[in-house]
Write a protein that holds these residues in place. Structure first.
Motif, PDB file in Angstrom:
ATOM      1  N   GLY A 194      23.644 -30.500  73.567  1.00  0.00           N
ATOM      2  CA  GLY A 194      23.350 -31.396  72.454  1.00  0.00           C
ATOM      3  C   GLY A 194      22.016 -31.141  71.787  1.00  0.00           C
ATOM      4  O   GLY A 194      21.524 -31.983  71.036  1.00  0.00           O
ATOM      5  N   THR A 195      21.407 -29.991  72.064  1.00  0.00           N
ATOM      6  CA  THR A 195      20.132 -29.653  71.436  1.00  0.00           C
ATOM      7  C   THR A 195      20.222 -28.291  70.753  1.00  0.00           C
ATOM      8  O   THR A 195      21.088 -27.476  71.072  1.00  0.00           O
ATOM      9  N   ILE A 196      19.320 -28.071  69.830  1.00  0.00           N
ATOM     10  CA  ILE A 196      19.216 -26.792  69.143  1.00  0.00           C
ATOM     11  C   ILE A 196      17.760 -26.344  69.223  1.00  0.00           C
ATOM     12  O   ILE A 196      16.849 -27.163  69.065  1.00  0.00           O
ATOM     13  N   GLU A 197      17.542 -25.087  69.513  1.00  0.00           N
ATOM     14  CA  GLU A 197      16.192 -24.543  69.592  1.00  0.00           C
ATOM     15  C   GLU A 197      16.061 -23.443  68.545  1.00  0.00           C
ATOM     16  O   GLU A 197      16.911 -22.552  68.471  1.00  0.00           O
ATOM     17  N   ALA A 198      15.015 -23.529  67.752  1.00  0.00           N
ATOM     18  CA  ALA A 198      14.834 -22.537  66.693  1.00  0.00           C
ATOM     19  C   ALA A 198      13.359 -22.292  66.443  1.00  0.00           C
ATOM     20  O   ALA A 198      12.526 -23.183  66.605  1.00  0.00           O
ATOM     21  N   MET A 199      13.044 -21.060  66.037  1.00  0.00           N
ATOM     22  CA  MET A 199      11.706 -20.693  65.618  1.00  0.00           C
ATOM     23  C   MET A 199      11.708 -20.654  64.097  1.00  0.00           C
ATOM     24  O   MET A 199      12.554 -20.004  63.486  1.00  0.00           O
ATOM     25  N   VAL A 200      10.772 -21.383  63.490  1.00  0.00           N
ATOM     26  CA  VAL A 200      10.670 -21.435  62.038  1.00  0.00           C
ATOM     27  C   VAL A 200       9.325 -20.833  61.646  1.00  0.00           C
ATOM     28  O   VAL A 200       8.272 -21.353  62.035  1.00  0.00           O
ATOM     29  N   PRO A 201       9.331 -19.728  60.894  1.00  0.00           N
ATOM     30  CA  PRO A 201       8.072 -19.110  60.458  1.00  0.00           C
ATOM     31  C   PRO A 201       7.250 -20.056  59.588  1.00  0.00           C
ATOM     32  O   PRO A 201       7.763 -21.053  59.073  1.00  0.00           O
ATOM     33  N   PRO A 202       5.967 -19.732  59.379  1.00  0.00           N
ATOM     34  CA  PRO A 202       5.117 -20.603  58.557  1.00  0.00           C
ATOM     35  C   PRO A 202       5.647 -20.755  57.132  1.00  0.00           C
ATOM     36  O   PRO A 202       6.141 -19.807  56.535  1.00  0.00           O
ATOM     37  N   ARG A 203       5.559 -21.992  56.612  1.00  0.00           N
ATOM     38  CA  ARG A 203       5.920 -22.302  55.238  1.00  0.00           C
ATOM     39  C   ARG A 203       7.318 -21.801  54.875  1.00  0.00           C
ATOM     40  O   ARG A 203       7.540 -21.231  53.820  1.00  0.00           O
ATOM     41  N   THR A 204       8.265 -22.030  55.777  1.00  0.00           N
ATOM     42  CA  THR A 204       9.629 -21.527  55.623  1.00  0.00           C
ATOM     43  C   THR A 204      10.627 -22.648  55.910  1.00  0.00           C
ATOM     44  O   THR A 204      10.347 -23.566  56.658  1.00  0.00           O
ATOM     45  N   VAL A 205      11.803 -22.508  55.309  1.00  0.00           N
ATOM     46  CA  VAL A 205      12.897 -23.441  55.560  1.00  0.00           C
ATOM     47  C   VAL A 205      14.068 -22.670  56.149  1.00  0.00           C
ATOM     48  O   VAL A 205      14.422 -21.599  55.664  1.00  0.00           O
ATOM     49  N   ARG A 206      14.642 -23.193  57.212  1.00  0.00           N
ATOM     50  CA  ARG A 206      15.868 -22.643  57.794  1.00  0.00           C
ATOM     51  C   ARG A 206      16.993 -23.620  57.469  1.00  0.00           C
ATOM     52  O   ARG A 206      16.878 -24.823  57.721  1.00  0.00           O
ATOM     53  N   VAL A 207      18.079 -23.108  56.916  1.00  0.00           N
ATOM     54  CA  VAL A 207      19.256 -23.916  56.607  1.00  0.00           C
ATOM     55  C   VAL A 207      20.405 -23.329  57.427  1.00  0.00           C
ATOM     56  O   VAL A 207      20.991 -22.321  57.061  1.00  0.00           O
ATOM     57  N   PHE A 208      20.693 -23.974  58.540  1.00  0.00           N
ATOM     58  CA  PHE A 208      21.709 -23.483  59.469  1.00  0.00           C
ATOM     59  C   PHE A 208      23.076 -24.076  59.155  1.00  0.00           C
ATOM     60  O   PHE A 208      23.198 -25.273  58.915  1.00  0.00           O
ATOM     61  N   HIS A 209      24.092 -23.230  59.180  1.00  0.00           N
ATOM     62  CA  HIS A 209      25.472 -23.679  59.042  1.00  0.00           C
ATOM     63  C   HIS A 209      26.240 -23.227  60.277  1.00  0.00           C
ATOM     64  O   HIS A 209      25.891 -22.241  60.922  1.00  0.00           O
ATOM     65  N   MET A 210      27.291 -23.968  60.594  1.00  0.00           N
ATOM     66  CA  MET A 210      28.083 -23.651  61.779  1.00  0.00           C
ATOM     67  C   MET A 210      28.958 -22.435  61.513  1.00  0.00           C
ATOM     68  O   MET A 210      29.566 -22.316  60.453  1.00  0.00           O
ATOM     69  N   VAL A 211      29.009 -21.537  62.487  1.00  0.00           N
ATOM     70  CA  VAL A 211      29.852 -20.347  62.403  1.00  0.00           C
ATOM     71  C   VAL A 211      31.118 -20.608  63.213  1.00  0.00           C
ATOM     72  O   VAL A 211      31.042 -20.983  64.378  1.00  0.00           O
ATOM     73  N   ASN A 212      32.252 -20.412  62.584  1.00  0.00           N
ATOM     74  CA  ASN A 212      33.525 -20.617  63.263  1.00  0.00           C
ATOM     75  C   ASN A 212      33.898 -19.331  64.001  1.00  0.00           C
ATOM     76  O   ASN A 212      34.490 -18.428  63.425  1.00  0.00           O
ATOM     77  N   GLU A 213      33.517 -19.250  65.240  1.00  0.00           N
ATOM     78  CA  GLU A 213      33.826 -18.069  66.042  1.00  0.00           C
ATOM     79  C   GLU A 213      35.265 -18.144  66.527  1.00  0.00           C
ATOM     80  O   GLU A 213      35.744 -19.199  66.922  1.00  0.00           O
ATOM     81  N   THR A 214      35.933 -17.027  66.528  1.00  0.00           N
ATOM     82  CA  THR A 214      37.282 -16.987  67.066  1.00  0.00           C
ATOM     83  C   THR A 214      37.239 -16.353  68.443  1.00  0.00           C
ATOM     84  O   THR A 214      36.422 -15.487  68.722  1.00  0.00           O
TER      85      THR A 214
END
Length: 131
Positions: free
Chosen positions: A77-97
């Motif tokens: 139930g958690t997500i871990e991410a590294m975000v560079p300085p002055r940056t936006v990450r927009v994550f979308h779910m990938v439908n893996e088969t």
């Protein structure tokens, strides 16, 4: 980007609790449309673990950033991410088969969520014999 992603147009807005990032998610009734946004306003990179309060997310679901292609997965139930300085990450779910087709087809409403899944093909060959 908003034009092509339903969650960014009409999705519910939920804040994600974070120490240093501006973090929120947008979601609709379709689990595959979930978007997680992480923005770093600081001049230093930030790596943070955030709770994603969505009970329908399966363990180890892959999320990919629209801009950089960076990937992260849901763990407990958690997500871990590294975000560079002055940056936006927009994550979308990938439908893996996998071996049993799409990973989310067992969740209620899956035929509406994933257009590639057909309810007719999932009934099996034996149904025609019964009718």
């Amino acid at each position: 980007m908003r034009r092509y992603h339903r969650a960014l147009r009409i999705g519910d807005f939920d804040n994600l609790h974070s120490f240093s990032l501006l973090a929120f998610m947008r979601r609709t009734d379709r689990i595959a449309e979930m978007i997680i946004v992480l923005a770093n306003p600081l001049w230093t990179p930030i790596e943070e673990q955030l709770v994603v309060p969505e009970e329908d997310l399966l363990e180890y679901t892959l999320f990919r950033d629209f801009f950089s292609g960076a990937e992260t997965r849901i763990h407990g139930g958690t997500i871990e991410a590294m975000v560079p300085p002055r940056t936006v990450r927009v994550f979308h779910m990938v439908n893996e088969t996998g071996p049993s087709a799409e990973q989310y087809k067992r969740i209620y409403g899956h035929f509406d969520t994933f257009p590639s899944v057909s309810p007719v093909g999932s009934l099996g060959n034996s149904v025609g014999d019964i009718i």
